[in-house]
Design a protein around this motif. Sequence first.
Motif, PDB file in Angstrom:
ATOM      1  N   GLY A  98      34.468  57.529  30.189  1.00  0.00           N
ATOM      2  CA  GLY A  98      34.546  58.301  31.425  1.00  0.00           C
ATOM      3  C   GLY A  98      35.956  58.381  31.978  1.00  0.00           C
ATOM      4  O   GLY A  98      36.828  57.588  31.606  1.00  0.00           O
ATOM      5  N   ALA A  99      36.189  59.369  32.857  1.00  0.00           N
ATOM      6  CA  ALA A  99      37.479  59.493  33.544  1.00  0.00           C
ATOM      7  C   ALA A  99      37.715  58.210  34.344  1.00  0.00           C
ATOM      8  O   ALA A  99      38.745  57.553  34.217  1.00  0.00           O
ATOM      9  N   THR A 100      36.718  57.861  35.168  1.00  0.00           N
ATOM     10  CA  THR A 100      36.630  56.494  35.662  1.00  0.00           C
ATOM     11  C   THR A 100      35.715  55.818  34.657  1.00  0.00           C
ATOM     12  O   THR A 100      34.554  56.184  34.530  1.00  0.00           O
ATOM     13  N   ASP A 101      36.243  54.847  33.922  1.00  0.00           N
ATOM     14  CA  ASP A 101      35.497  54.321  32.788  1.00  0.00           C
ATOM     15  C   ASP A 101      34.529  53.215  33.206  1.00  0.00           C
ATOM     16  O   ASP A 101      33.369  53.190  32.800  1.00  0.00           O
ATOM     17  N   VAL A 102      35.046  52.301  34.025  1.00  0.00           N
ATOM     18  CA  VAL A 102      34.199  51.190  34.461  1.00  0.00           C
ATOM     19  C   VAL A 102      34.654  50.701  35.834  1.00  0.00           C
ATOM     20  O   VAL A 102      35.847  50.680  36.141  1.00  0.00           O
ATOM     21  N   ILE A 103      33.678  50.339  36.659  1.00  0.00           N
ATOM     22  CA  ILE A 103      33.953  49.809  38.001  1.00  0.00           C
ATOM     23  C   ILE A 103      33.276  48.449  38.142  1.00  0.00           C
ATOM     24  O   ILE A 103      32.109  48.364  38.495  1.00  0.00           O
ATOM     25  N   PRO A 104      34.019  47.366  37.833  1.00  0.00           N
ATOM     26  CA  PRO A 104      33.452  46.030  38.037  1.00  0.00           C
ATOM     27  C   PRO A 104      33.599  45.639  39.516  1.00  0.00           C
ATOM     28  O   PRO A 104      34.625  45.935  40.138  1.00  0.00           O
ATOM     29  N   LEU A 105      32.598  44.990  40.042  1.00  0.00           N
ATOM     30  CA  LEU A 105      32.631  44.504  41.424  1.00  0.00           C
ATOM     31  C   LEU A 105      32.436  42.995  41.392  1.00  0.00           C
ATOM     32  O   LEU A 105      31.562  42.496  40.677  1.00  0.00           O
ATOM     33  N   VAL A 106      33.251  42.268  42.163  1.00  0.00           N
ATOM     34  CA  VAL A 106      33.226  40.808  42.121  1.00  0.00           C
ATOM     35  C   VAL A 106      33.136  40.261  43.543  1.00  0.00           C
ATOM     36  O   VAL A 106      33.975  40.600  44.379  1.00  0.00           O
ATOM     37  N   PRO A 107      32.131  39.435  43.832  1.00  0.00           N
ATOM     38  CA  PRO A 107      32.079  38.811  45.165  1.00  0.00           C
ATOM     39  C   PRO A 107      33.113  37.695  45.231  1.00  0.00           C
ATOM     40  O   PRO A 107      33.011  36.729  44.483  1.00  0.00           O
ATOM     41  N   VAL A 108      34.145  37.834  46.072  1.00  0.00           N
ATOM     42  CA  VAL A 108      35.205  36.815  46.060  1.00  0.00           C
ATOM     43  C   VAL A 108      35.267  35.939  47.303  1.00  0.00           C
ATOM     44  O   VAL A 108      35.745  34.822  47.245  1.00  0.00           O
ATOM     45  N   MET A 109      34.790  36.433  48.440  1.00  0.00           N
ATOM     46  CA  MET A 109      34.879  35.579  49.637  1.00  0.00           C
ATOM     47  C   MET A 109      33.771  35.923  50.607  1.00  0.00           C
ATOM     48  O   MET A 109      33.672  37.079  51.053  1.00  0.00           O
ATOM     49  N   ASN A 110      32.946  34.931  50.936  1.00  0.00           N
ATOM     50  CA  ASN A 110      31.858  35.102  51.902  1.00  0.00           C
ATOM     51  C   ASN A 110      30.917  36.247  51.551  1.00  0.00           C
ATOM     52  O   ASN A 110      30.342  36.885  52.439  1.00  0.00           O
ATOM     53  N   THR A 111      30.804  36.551  50.278  1.00  0.00           N
ATOM     54  CA  THR A 111      29.859  37.568  49.811  1.00  0.00           C
ATOM     55  C   THR A 111      29.081  36.967  48.641  1.00  0.00           C
ATOM     56  O   THR A 111      29.595  36.123  47.923  1.00  0.00           O
ATOM     57  N   THR A 112      27.841  37.424  48.479  1.00  0.00           N
ATOM     58  CA  THR A 112      27.007  36.863  47.418  1.00  0.00           C
ATOM     59  C   THR A 112      26.873  37.853  46.272  1.00  0.00           C
ATOM     60  O   THR A 112      27.166  39.037  46.411  1.00  0.00           O
TER      61      THR A 112
END
Lengths: 304, 304
Positions: A85-99
């Motif tokens: 894809g044009a945007t190939d991948v969107i990783p999301l990571v909980p880093v602070m005070n998020t689950t």
Amino acid sequence: MRLIESVPNFSEGKRSEVIEEIVNEARKIDGVWILDYSSDPNHNRSVVTLTGIPEAIEEALFNMTKKARDLIDLKNHSGEHPRMGATDVIPLVPVMNTTKDECIELSKRLGRRIGDELSIPVYLYEDSATSPERVSLSNIRKGEFENFPSKIIQEAWKPDFGPSSVHPSAGVVAVGCREYLIAFNVNLGTDNIEIANKIAKAVRHISGGFRYVKALGFRLEDRRIVQVSMNMTNYRKTPLFRVYEVIKFEAERYGVPIVGSEIVGLTPLQALVDVAEHYLKLEKFDSSSILEKRVLDFISREGE
Amino acid sequence: MRLIESVPNFSEGKRSEVIEEIVNEARKIDGVWILDYSSDPNHNRSVVTLTGIPEAIEEALFNMTKKARDLIDLKNHSGEHPRMGATDVIPLVPVMNTTKDECIELSKRLGRRIGDELSIPVYLYEDSATSPERVSLSNIRKGEFENFPSKIIQEAWKPDFGPSSVHPSAGVVAVGCREYLIAFNVNLGTDNIEIANKIAKAVRHISGGFRYVKALGFRLEDRRIVQVSMNMTNYRKTPLFRVYEVIKFEAERYGVPIVGSEIVGLTPLQALVDVAEHYLKLEKFDSSSILEKRVLDFISREGE
């Protein structure tokens, strides 16, 4: 302050004006900070590291994906790195005070919007995956942009969101929640690559080692030493100190010392606190006892 | 972001409304964060922990000192803790992107204002001291409020700023720059207090140990173990891990293990990074590689 990190990958690594336009979409959003971005012309790919409050991150990623759809045409794209894809991948990571759960929810909201409003098919991957074969990104991406029209019509590869046909220029995109990935390399006092390979094999998941470790042996030619190069894919469950100690005693078996180590890129504070806590046997230590962390919490509360 | 920490001590530990009025002076100032405050009625004393940008910290401390002068009368004060002023001592600590020299400058500016505008005699102490006998706070405070009128007229005890006579109700105050103090306790797997005392003696400066360690042996009655209780007065020059390792090998001599440790109160991030860096043999690690630190730097830059 609640923080999510994201490291979206875009299939453009040559035209800097295009990268800038995409990154600008993130710059416009309050509550998003661009920690880093870099392009690789050979891969023809760019990686942006963002962090921010969840709602702002969602907005920024949606707008960046829209801009990438308008400016990148995969029909004219070639590069060494596989892409779909044009945007190939969107990783999301909980880093602070998020689950993890909040992060998965975010990936679904974002995926739905990309599918519905931008007409790009979306696959949820890793912790957001809706079936076991969608957990691995490389499994989803297999066939790449060129072969996706025949893949997407299979029942097993029906997208999680968006149309059932590949976007003609922007392809498809993977969105998903995953743990923070730490690139951790340990240097050995030998030039014998066999030893680095054997130790890499001992610690990595695929050959019987720790569940959240990927590892390879490498030569550092200029220093005439070898390295166990690792991706730590879940530092909470497979902590750095434990892997380090196993590498140390495996190396001792060959009479080889550890001469150094490095963390490449960013690391969450907690990964280092865990190390200090282990070696000092700290009891009930909480990272909110760290002055800078306390200040960050204060400042960000004011901003809310 | 440039940050100074301060831990002013006030000679009031009973009347909570007075404490609140003093703390409120800090609350009013933008760029100051109150990390903690607590009062001890037996000591009749309160300790406030503040951090903030240097100019804001200076303003807050001046206003708090003024308020304490107006609300506390040492002629009517008694408590277990020695004291010489309504605001007894104002330690200043460079904690982030600030140097010792800047901190010393700040102590002098603040001292001059307190002396000139509030008519309270000021003694510069620790790193700000103008003579060797003024380095130690307890040396300055000797005689306390009641005996200060005869002390202050001696040539050796002429104040650094302000009038040459004790303020009738607010006494005198010490202001100075010092390093961050970390309270670090190491627990031993024995109930033999002699072993804790011997190890405390081995590591503390006064009896031949590390330059920046003060240490005592203590019993933890409820756990039936003993503790080496320490003040680490300069974690940069005498790092936690080095002292920990010496305690470990001294304890081994008695066949006693370390069973735990604790950091009481706040600690600067760098003190823990140093521990992780040491045990993992990290090469060229920089705390700006820590995600939260990077975010803090970003956020605080926006605010400037």
